[in-house]
Design an enzyme around this catalytic site. Structure first.
Site, PDB file in Angstrom:
ATOM      1  N   CYS A  55      -3.168   6.698  -3.170  1.00  0.00           N
ATOM      2  CA  CYS A  55      -2.280   5.563  -2.820  1.00  0.00           C
ATOM      3  C   CYS A  55      -2.207   4.758  -4.270  1.00  0.00           C
ATOM      4  O   CYS A  55      -1.156   4.215  -5.147  1.00  0.00           O
ATOM      5  CB  CYS A  55      -2.513   4.350  -2.231  1.00  0.00           C
ATOM      6  N   SER A 476       1.326  -0.133  12.056  1.00  0.00           N
ATOM      7  CA  SER A 476       1.544   0.125  10.945  1.00  0.00           C
ATOM      8  C   SER A 476       3.756   0.817  11.124  1.00  0.00           C
ATOM      9  O   SER A 476       3.965   0.674  11.625  1.00  0.00           O
ATOM     10  CB  SER A 476       0.704   2.077  10.857  1.00  0.00           C
TER      11      SER A 476
END
Length: 573
Positions: A55, A476
């Protein structure tokens, strides 16, 4: 207006101007900054770069391009980094307690770095989930001219001819535990799912908040879309550096941009894309930094009136790369604007309004990722805020991709995620159950963990539509199924979720926006009298410190009084 700020108005005057600042300037000369550079505006370039996960891995390189843009426009860039806790790595164990806490640490550390070194403006680059709102919170808190830029999404992987993301791997764990996936296939899937740098590739939390950055006006149009490996990201990075200098020149600050209407625009884009439920936690937190009251219920009102337009994973078919190729966030925003769902007059970091930025954007006809506003996937948004006797302060559920919007069944209670996951892993639950995970809220966790490992395992076992899960923790952005999070008040402060017993009938109705436990109020009151507060395992350190001050999810799980209590802004020192 073309005149720049004089140093007499900029924070950096405290470290660069006058004879008494000669010692300070000597440090700057030591780093090779010229005399002209010292007396130019000093621009903080903050990244959440680290080597924890894909990420954030490209952010250091992208920051170098931002710095070139700042320099080309007459500023002196000063790069610094802050932490990131990457959710995919932290998921499913005690490490996830650090995730939401990291949002506050990111905002606080950027604030302290900017204040300590008297920087005049800020460009922030972020990748994983909490780093996006953390940087945006810092921008509006400091209120110096600021531009946000996303590091970009990961490319989708390929497994047996199908595009996959990391969520497929989490669900693969459930399939494996149910005997539906072999060791060899799980290994092949885990090696194939994440083929490049970038943040998780569906409309999970990172991509949701990247969309928010454009919708709220803090990022350049189009900058959220291009995947991390694409060279076109360098163009956005360079222009972000130039743009912050224009904002400085024209005295446009984040709170000129992040207004109540801008927050409503951001909530509309979350709803239209079937975005992460975490959007309803982060938008109130950003609003809080501005001194604007915009809680989960205000977010829910926008969700209720916004159509669901983008067929994105996890509830839909497509990845972030597909949305980018279909026109990206700009196409979503133009569709919403044309339908009357956005405030087009809101200012942005371009110095122009939303409507002006989108004037030439058209929804492409040769794609089926983004639907027209008059032919939506669903007439209401892909995320719904609930309220009822089980959640007086509210709760949230993602309905994007759900076939049934009403669920009723007996409670099966667990006092930690680990206890619930162990039961799910052994398939020790029944179809029709409502699994309750409590003592995982902001204070009770501490840290309000996400539950992707558990929800993905349920889905992987083929029971995603057959059980519900509710928690005072979070989910999430990759979670799918009937999963209700942010239930408040949380169990740790005596909320109703902590009073439920096995067998109590819980009914969740996303159509009516309600969540109810079929227990008389007199009985709940009786149970509350017998309830006693629990101690967590975290009685010192950062998690203890967080638990002492954190507020409810209803208001964004914030840790300080916010913009409404300010006596002055950093930008005006």
């Amino acid at each position: 207006m073309t005149k720049t700020y004089g140093k007499s108005r900029l924070p950096s005057r405290h470290v660069t101007e006058g004879p008494e600042r000669a010692p300070h300037r000597s440090y700057l000369y030591a780093m090779g900054i010229t005399e002209a550079g010292i007396h130019a505006p000093l621009i903080g370039v903050a990244t959440t770069w680290n080597e924890a996960a894909p990420c954030n891995i490209t952010l250091a390189r992208q920051a170098q391009v931002v710095k070139k843009g700042v320099s080309a426009a007459g500023g002196t860039p000063r790069e610094f980094t802050t932490i990131t806790v990457t959710d995919g790595i932290a998921m499913g164990h005690q490490g996830m307690k650090s995730s939401l806490v990291s949002r506050e640490v990111i905002a606080d550390s950027v604030e302290l770095t900017m204040r300590g070194h008297s920087y005049d403006a800020l460009v922030g680059l972020a990748g994983c989930d909490k780093s996006l709102p953390g940087l945006m919170m810092a921008m509006v808190r400091l209120n110096v001219p600021s531009v946000f830029i996303y590091g970009g999404s990961i490319l989708p992987g390929k497994f047996k001819g199908k595009e996959v993301t990391v969520v497929d791997v989490f669900e693969g764990v459930g399939k494996h535990s149910a005997g539906q996936m072999s060791d060899e296939d799980l290994l092949e899937l885990e090696k194939a799912a994440c083929p490049s740098a970038g943040s998780c590739g569906g409309q999970f939390t990172a991509n949701t908040m990247a969309c928010v950055s454009e919708a709220i006006g803090l990022a350049l149009p189009g900058s959220a879309g291009a995947p991390a490996p694409y060279e076109s990201r360098d163009g956005f990075a360079f222009e972000s550096g130039r743009a912050v200098m224009e904002l400085l020149k024209h005295k446009i600050r984040p709170r000129d941009i992040v207004t109540r209407k801008a927050l409503e625009n951001a909530a509309a884009v979350v709803a239209a894309t079937g975005g992460s439920t975490n959007g309803a936690l982060h938008l109130p937190a950003i609003a809080h930094e501005c001194g604007i009251d915009f809680d989960i219920h205000a977010v829910g009102e926008i969700f209720k009136r916004t159509p669901y337009l983008a067929d994105l994973m996890p509830g839909g078919k497509y990845t972030a790369k597909d949305m980018y190729e279909a026109g990206g966030v700009e196409a979503i925003m133009k569709t919403l604007l044309d339908g009357g769902y956005l405030h087009g007059e809101c200012m942005t970091v371009t110095g122009k309004t939303i409507a002006e930025n989108l004037a030439k954007v058209k929804l492409r006809s040769n794609q089926d990722v983004i639907y027209p506003y008059d032919k939506p996937i669903r007439s209401e948004g892909g995320v719904v805020v609930l309220k009822g006797n089980l959640a007086p302060e509210g709760a949230i559920v993602k309905v994007a991709g759900l076939k049934q919007l009403v669920f009723s069944g007996p409670a099966r209670c667990f006092d930690s995620e680990e206890a619930c996951f162990a039961a799910v892993d052994k398939k020790d639950y029944k179809k029709g159950d409502v699994l309750v995970i409590r003592y995982e809220g902001p204070k009770g966790g501490p840290g309000m963990r996400e539950m992707l490992s558990t929800t993905a395992a349920i889905y992987g076992q083929g029971n995603g539509e057959h059980v519900a899960l509710i928690t005072d923790g979070r989910f999430s952005g990759g979670t799918r199924g009937f999963c209700v999070g942010h239930v408040g008040p949380e169990a740790a402060v005596g909320g109703p979720i902590g009073l439920i017993k096995n067998g109590d009938i819980i009914t969740i109705d996303a159509n009516k926006q309600t969540i109810h436990v079929d227990v008389p109020q007199t009985e709940l009151d009786k149970r509350r009298q017998a309830w006693s507060q629990r101690k967590t395992d975290y009685q010192s350190g950062a998690l203890w410190k967080y638990a002492q001050g954190v507020g409810s999810a209803e208001k964004g799980a914030v840790t300080h009084p916010g913009g409404a209590s300010e006596t002055h802004s950093y930008a005006d020192i």
